[in-house]
Design a protein around this motif. Structure first.
Motif, PDB file in Angstrom:
ATOM      1  N   LYS A 230       0.842  -1.188   0.000  1.00  0.00           N
ATOM      2  CA  LYS A 230       0.000   0.000   0.000  1.00  0.00           C
ATOM      3  C   LYS A 230       0.882   1.244   0.000  1.00  0.00           C
ATOM      4  CE  LYS A 230      -3.750   2.211   2.534  1.00  0.00           C
ATOM      5  NZ  LYS A 230      -4.637   2.097   3.687  1.00  0.00           N
ATOM      6  N   ILE A 231       0.707   2.106  -1.000  1.00  0.00           N
ATOM      7  CA  ILE A 231       1.441   3.362  -1.074  1.00  0.00           C
ATOM      8  C   ILE A 231       0.751   4.356  -0.142  1.00  0.00           C
ATOM      9  CG2 ILE A 231       2.150   5.270  -2.557  1.00  0.00           C
ATOM     10  CD1 ILE A 231       2.246   3.247  -4.880  1.00  0.00           C
ATOM     11  N   LEU A 232       1.489   4.868   0.830  1.00  0.00           N
ATOM     12  CA  LEU A 232       0.929   5.778   1.834  1.00  0.00           C
ATOM     13  C   LEU A 232       1.047   7.239   1.427  1.00  0.00           C
ATOM     14  CD1 LEU A 232       2.414   4.068   5.010  1.00  0.00           C
ATOM     15  CD2 LEU A 232       0.121   3.779   4.058  1.00  0.00           C
ATOM     16  N   SER A 233       2.189   7.601   0.850  1.00  0.00           N
ATOM     17  CA  SER A 233       2.403   8.985   0.419  1.00  0.00           C
ATOM     18  C   SER A 233       3.424   8.987  -0.714  1.00  0.00           C
ATOM     19  CB  SER A 233       2.890   9.856   1.580  1.00  0.00           C
ATOM     20  OG  SER A 233       4.149   9.425   2.028  1.00  0.00           O
ATOM     21  N   THR A 234       3.407  10.058  -1.491  1.00  0.00           N
ATOM     22  CA  THR A 234       4.335  10.180  -2.609  1.00  0.00           C
ATOM     23  C   THR A 234       5.008  11.543  -2.567  1.00  0.00           C
ATOM     24  OG1 THR A 234       2.665  11.071  -4.115  1.00  0.00           O
ATOM     25  CG2 THR A 234       2.915   8.683  -4.078  1.00  0.00           C
ATOM     26  N   SER A 235       6.157  11.620  -3.207  1.00  0.00           N
ATOM     27  CA  SER A 235       6.835  12.886  -3.428  1.00  0.00           C
ATOM     28  C   SER A 235       7.217  12.909  -4.902  1.00  0.00           C
ATOM     29  CB  SER A 235       8.052  13.032  -2.520  1.00  0.00           C
ATOM     30  OG  SER A 235       9.053  12.111  -2.891  1.00  0.00           O
ATOM     31  N   GLU A 236       8.072  13.811  -5.280  1.00  0.00           N
ATOM     32  CA  GLU A 236       8.437  13.931  -6.691  1.00  0.00           C
ATOM     33  C   GLU A 236       9.116  12.670  -7.224  1.00  0.00           C
ATOM     34  OE1 GLU A 236      11.448  16.655  -9.234  1.00  0.00           O
ATOM     35  OE2 GLU A 236      10.117  17.709  -7.852  1.00  0.00           O
TER      36      GLU A 236
END
Length: 128
Positions: A93-99
């Motif tokens: 599960k991807i919780l957060s993303t950045s660039e």
């Protein structure tokens, strides 16, 4: 009373914050993941397509199928498991993303009876 209104406004604004999740940007590509085993930090590289995940770990290539549940969650299942533990699917599960990176958590896709569910977290960084 003068202090109550600013505090209430601040609470409302901070409670609405959610982490940025542009998960579709990280569905495919080549990534690196660093982890520590017995005090030694190691780095693993993996390449993911829409339906395949290929891990390159210490000179060994290992493939898993990828089944997307939604844009931010997927199931990994080893194509050629060598043990019973490797036969178990992993829920990512991807919780957060950045660039150029994303933070994720993973656990067994199917909970074992009478055992607590162990959830691990990590960060993967896009290589290309």
């Amino acid at each position: 009373m003068k202090l109550l209104l600013p505090i209430l406004a601040l609470c409302l604004l901070t409670s609405c914050y959610t982490a940025e999740r542009n998960c579709s940007d990280f569905k495919t590509g080549t990534f690196e993941f660093s982890y520590t085993i017995d005090g030694t930090e190691r780095t693993s590289r993996f390449k993911r397509t829409e339906d395949l995940n290929i891990d390159y770990h210490e000179g060994v290539e290992d493939s898993s199928s990828v089944r997307w549940i939604n844009d931010c969650e997927f199931i990994l299942k080893k194509l050629h498991p060598t043990s019973n533990a490797e036969k178990e699917a992993i829920h990512m599960k991807i919780l957060s993303t950045s660039e150029d990176s994303y933070t994720f958590e993973y656990k067994r896709a199917i909970k074992r009876a009478n055992r607590p569910s162990r959830v691990e977290k990590g960060t993967a960084r896009r290589v290309n």
